[in-house]
Design a protein around this motif. Structure first.
Motif, PDB file in Angstrom:
ATOM      1  N   SER A 115       0.810  -1.218   0.000  1.00  0.00           N
ATOM      2  CA  SER A 115       0.000   0.000   0.000  1.00  0.00           C
ATOM      3  C   SER A 115       0.845   1.270   0.000  1.00  0.00           C
ATOM      4  O   SER A 115       0.298   2.374  -0.126  1.00  0.00           O
ATOM      5  CB  SER A 115      -0.925   0.030   1.223  1.00  0.00           C
ATOM      6  OG  SER A 115      -1.819  -1.063   1.198  1.00  0.00           O
ATOM      7  N   LEU A 116       2.167   1.108   0.137  1.00  0.00           N
ATOM      8  CA  LEU A 116       3.055   2.265   0.189  1.00  0.00           C
ATOM      9  C   LEU A 116       3.403   2.698  -1.232  1.00  0.00           C
ATOM     10  O   LEU A 116       4.540   2.575  -1.692  1.00  0.00           O
ATOM     11  CB  LEU A 116       4.318   1.926   0.982  1.00  0.00           C
ATOM     12  CG  LEU A 116       5.207   3.099   1.409  1.00  0.00           C
ATOM     13  CD1 LEU A 116       4.458   3.999   2.374  1.00  0.00           C
ATOM     14  CD2 LEU A 116       6.496   2.582   2.037  1.00  0.00           C
ATOM     15  N   SER A 117       2.403   3.189  -1.923  1.00  0.00           N
ATOM     16  CA  SER A 117       2.593   3.654  -3.297  1.00  0.00           C
ATOM     17  C   SER A 117       2.643   5.167  -3.333  1.00  0.00           C
ATOM     18  O   SER A 117       2.241   5.846  -2.373  1.00  0.00           O
ATOM     19  CB  SER A 117       1.463   3.145  -4.188  1.00  0.00           C
ATOM     20  OG  SER A 117       0.222   3.666  -3.766  1.00  0.00           O
ATOM     21  N   ALA A 118       3.097   5.702  -4.459  1.00  0.00           N
ATOM     22  CA  ALA A 118       3.177   7.147  -4.594  1.00  0.00           C
ATOM     23  C   ALA A 118       1.791   7.777  -4.537  1.00  0.00           C
ATOM     24  O   ALA A 118       1.596   8.829  -3.924  1.00  0.00           O
ATOM     25  CB  ALA A 118       3.879   7.499  -5.908  1.00  0.00           C
ATOM     26  N   ALA A 119       0.812   7.114  -5.188  1.00  0.00           N
ATOM     27  CA  ALA A 119      -0.547   7.653  -5.198  1.00  0.00           C
ATOM     28  C   ALA A 119      -1.129   7.696  -3.787  1.00  0.00           C
ATOM     29  O   ALA A 119      -1.703   8.715  -3.365  1.00  0.00           O
ATOM     30  CB  ALA A 119      -1.429   6.815  -6.111  1.00  0.00           C
ATOM     31  N   ASN A 120      -0.966   6.603  -3.059  1.00  0.00           N
ATOM     32  CA  ASN A 120      -1.515   6.567  -1.693  1.00  0.00           C
ATOM     33  C   ASN A 120      -0.817   7.565  -0.773  1.00  0.00           C
ATOM     34  O   ASN A 120      -1.462   8.222   0.065  1.00  0.00           O
ATOM     35  CB  ASN A 120      -1.396   5.156  -1.126  1.00  0.00           C
ATOM     36  CG  ASN A 120      -2.295   4.165  -1.837  1.00  0.00           C
ATOM     37  OD1 ASN A 120      -3.269   4.559  -2.479  1.00  0.00           O
ATOM     38  ND2 ASN A 120      -1.974   2.885  -1.747  1.00  0.00           N
ATOM     39  N   LEU A 121       0.509   7.691  -0.928  1.00  0.00           N
ATOM     40  CA  LEU A 121       1.234   8.645  -0.102  1.00  0.00           C
ATOM     41  C   LEU A 121       0.780  10.074  -0.387  1.00  0.00           C
ATOM     42  O   LEU A 121       0.585  10.882   0.540  1.00  0.00           O
ATOM     43  CB  LEU A 121       2.738   8.518  -0.358  1.00  0.00           C
ATOM     44  CG  LEU A 121       3.433   7.312   0.268  1.00  0.00           C
ATOM     45  CD1 LEU A 121       4.897   7.267  -0.170  1.00  0.00           C
ATOM     46  CD2 LEU A 121       3.338   7.350   1.780  1.00  0.00           C
ATOM     47  N   LEU A 122       0.586  10.389  -1.668  1.00  0.00           N
ATOM     48  CA  LEU A 122       0.144  11.734  -2.017  1.00  0.00           C
ATOM     49  C   LEU A 122      -1.272  12.002  -1.523  1.00  0.00           C
ATOM     50  O   LEU A 122      -1.587  13.113  -1.066  1.00  0.00           O
ATOM     51  CB  LEU A 122       0.228  11.932  -3.530  1.00  0.00           C
ATOM     52  CG  LEU A 122       1.637  11.984  -4.122  1.00  0.00           C
ATOM     53  CD1 LEU A 122       1.565  12.079  -5.644  1.00  0.00           C
ATOM     54  CD2 LEU A 122       2.419  13.160  -3.559  1.00  0.00           C
TER      55      LEU A 122
END
Length: 333
Positions: free
Chosen positions: A145-152
């Motif tokens: 779940s540690l993706s760029a989209a989720n982090l943003l």
């Protein structure tokens, strides 16, 4: 006609100095009169500062006390003037406190408005990545779940929430909201500082763990449901001209053959990863990306410093306005 005795007594002449009457020679009626008025004047008639018929007498103790006593009215006038002066000073202080409060209020509102708009932008980019690119830049197999989209998305939402609390607290001059904004921003700042300190303190262990985790993620390359990881590795290997985590041989364990993805090829073509190793990039991706970060360490440091300064500025505005609101409530209640 003869005058009656009563008329004669009424119009009797005053004795002259040449008179031989015994009362006048001894002072008679004058002495008795002055003695009578002298005794009475000691307490009453003597208050006027004179005696009887021009004879001066000593003033009594009550007259002396009354002569040097300040009237009570003057005391009240001075007291009221003192109160008026103090009131004017407090009014001036109150107006100055209100002026400072208004200045800090608008500065904090502008700051939090920019903060909120920045959060909206970050959230919008995260939503766009999630909608168009799937789980873009998901490199870790341990934290899918540690993706760029989720982090943003998470970062943008949190920044928007903090900015909204700050804007409302500034507009309403609400002490509770201002203190909430200060506490939230302080927690974020302390969390970032703690992460930075731990990163520099355990950099070697973090390097080893990151390399092992990335190698595990290679086994998910090209599999169903891992489009984000596949796209991320393809972009990194193409842009940084590298192959594998620590070497291009990392892919041999994934394919169980002498093969690499087509993104490792010097010249991209279909099934170029099946060709000879001479047509592949030899640089390890982990060390290449790490070297790129070190080359751009100044830009990374400036970005981190600007982020910290913005947060410190927000903390300063919040605490300053909180103190001004408390001061205004104290002096202008």
């Amino acid at each position: 006609m003869r005058r009656s005795s009563t008329d004669e007594s009424t119009y009797r002449r005053s004795p002259s100095p040449e008179s031989k009457e015994p009362g006048f020679a001894r002072g008679g009626p004058f002495r008795r009169c002055s003695s009578l008025y002298g005794r009475a004047g000691a307490g009453d008639a003597g208050d006027a500062g004179g005696g009887f018929f021009g004879l001066h007498t000593n003033p009594g103790p009550k007259a002396a006390q009354a002569r040097y006593t300040t009237p009570k009215g003057n005391k009240y006038v001075v007291f009221y003037l003192d109160l008026s002066f103090i009131f004017l000073l407090e009014l001036k202080r109150c107006s100055m406190a209100r002026g400072c409060l208004q200045g800090v209020k608008y500065l904090m509102f502008a700051f939090n408005l920019l903060f909120w708009l920045g959060g909206c932008g970050v959230l919008g980019v995260g939503i766009w990545l999630a909608a168009t690119q799937g789980n873009f830049a998901t490199l870790s197999s341990s934290f899918p779940s540690l993706s760029a989209a989720n982090l943003l998305i998470v970062t943008g939402t949190f920044v928007m929430a903090i900015g909204f609390v700050g804007c409302i607290g500034a507009l309403k001059e609400n002490k509770c909201l201002l203190l909430t904004f200060f506490v939230l921003l302080l927690l974020v700042f302390l969390l970032e500082a703690t992460i930075a300190v731990l990163f520099f303190a355990y950099s070697d262990k973090i390097d080893n763990y990151a390399q092992q985790d990335l190698k595990k993620g290679l086994h998910l390359y090209g599999t169903q449901g891992n489009v984000g990881l596949t796209n991320a590795w393809s972009i990194i290997q193409t842009d940084f001209r590298c192959c594998g985590v620590s070497n291009y041989t990392d892919w041999f364990e994934v394919y169980n053959a002498t093969r690499v993805p087509d993104s490792c090829c010097l010249e991209f073509s279909d099934s170029c990863g099946l060709h000879a190793p001479g047509t592949w990039w030899k640089s390890p991706c982990y060390e290449t990306v790490k070297a790129w970060l070190q080359e751009n360490l100044l830009a990374v440091g400036i970005f981190g410093l600007c982020t910290a300064l913005v947060q410190i500025l927000g903390l300063t505005f919040a605490m300053t306005m909180y103190c001004q609101v408390v001061k205004a409530d104290t002096y202008c209640a």
